[in-house]
Design a protein around this motif. Sequence first.
Motif, mmCIF file in Angstrom:
data_model
loop_
_atom_site.group_PDB
_atom_site.id
_atom_site.type_symbol
_atom_site.label_atom_id
_atom_site.label_comp_id
_atom_site.label_asym_id
_atom_site.label_seq_id
_atom_site.Cartn_x
_atom_site.Cartn_y
_atom_site.Cartn_z
ATOM 1 N N PRO A 1 0.829 -1.206 0.000
ATOM 2 C CA PRO A 1 0.000 0.000 0.000
ATOM 3 C C PRO A 1 0.863 1.256 0.000
ATOM 4 N N LEU A 2 1.177 1.772 -1.178
ATOM 5 C CA LEU A 2 2.082 2.919 -1.301
ATOM 6 C C LEU A 2 1.407 4.130 -1.948
ATOM 7 N N GLY A 3 0.081 4.119 -1.990
ATOM 8 C CA GLY A 3 -0.615 5.253 -2.596
ATOM 9 C C GLY A 3 -0.663 5.135 -4.108
ATOM 10 N N PHE A 4 -0.740 6.287 -4.780
ATOM 11 C CA PHE A 4 -0.829 6.288 -6.244
ATOM 12 C C PHE A 4 0.546 5.997 -6.855
ATOM 13 N N LEU A 5 0.567 5.016 -7.748
ATOM 14 C CA LEU A 5 1.797 4.639 -8.439
ATOM 15 C C LEU A 5 1.521 4.538 -9.930
ATOM 16 N N GLU A 6 2.550 4.858 -10.709
ATOM 17 C CA GLU A 6 2.470 4.634 -12.151
ATOM 18 C C GLU A 6 3.183 3.317 -12.459
#
Length: 299
Positions: free
Chosen positions: A224-229
Motif C-alpha cells: 500500500p504505497l498510494g498512487f503509483l504509475e
Amino acid sequence: MAVSQSALDPREILRKVRRVEISTRGLVDEVFSGQYHSVFKGRGMDFAEVREYQFGDDVRSIDWNVTARVGSPFVKVLEEERELTVMLVVDVSASGDFGTRERTKTEVAIEISALLAFSAIRNNDKAGLIVFSDQIEKFVPPRKGRRHALRVVRELVFHKPRARSTDIAGALEYLNRVQRKRAVAFFVSDFNDQGFGRPLAVAARRHDLIAVRVGDARERDLPPLGFLELEDPETGERIVVNTSSGRFRDAFSRTVHARRERLDDELRRSSVDLIDIETGVSYVEPLRRFFRERIRRLR
C-alpha cells in the motif's frame, strides 16, 4: 542490465564469468552433482546388440525382425545412454529486468542456468543454449567441456537483448527444430506470455522438459504505497493505480494468481515439472526439492 561484449575489456568479461563459476561451483560439487546423476543418468537406453532368447527374458524385448529371419527367438540388448544433452532455454525479455530484492529476475535466471550448465559438464554431458525474447536471439549448439560451459555463461552474462516482448511458443518450436535428439531441456522464464499450450505439449513429448519459473513477490502482492504509475516493461503501456485501495490490491492479486494457476494446469497437462524460484529467496532449496522429487519418482 546486460551490456554489449564489445564495450567491455576482455579481462573484465573473464572476471565476471569466473565470479559466476565460483559462486556456483560449490553447489555443483557438493549438492547437485550426485543428485543430477541420479535423476538424469540412465534414463535413456541405446541399442547394443541382439542375442538368443533365454528363459526368463521379457518377451517385449524380442526382436521380431531378427527372429523371423533366423527362425529362432532373439532379444534386443540395451545399454544405458551415458551421454545426455542439456539444453538451457532462457528468456531475456524486458520483464526479466524487474526485481525488488538484491537481484533482478534475469540475474537469478543467469545464475541458475550457469549452475545447470556446470552440473551437466561435470557429469560429462553436453550443454547447449537458446536465448530468446520474441525472437531467437542466440543459439549455442550443445558441446562438452569446461571451456564450452564458460562460453555458455559468457553469452548469458553479456547478452544484450534485441527485443522486449516474449514469444514462448516460438522458443519451444525452435528447440524442437534444432534439437532432434531427446534432451533434458530447462526452460527458464517468468512465463509472461500466453497461447503456447500446443508447442509446450509437443516439446514435452520430444524432450524431458522442465519449467523454471523465476518470479518476484511484488509481482503478485502490491504494497500500500498510494498512487503509483505502473509500466509494462514489454509493451511500454503505463497506468496509474491507487495501491492504497484494498479492493484494487485484492483484484490485482487474484488476477496474478489466476494466471499462475493457468500455467500450473498447462504444465501438469503436458507432464512438465515446475521449479518455482523467487528473486528474494535462495534457489538452492527449490532445486534440491526438484531433484528429491525426481529421485523419489524413479524408485
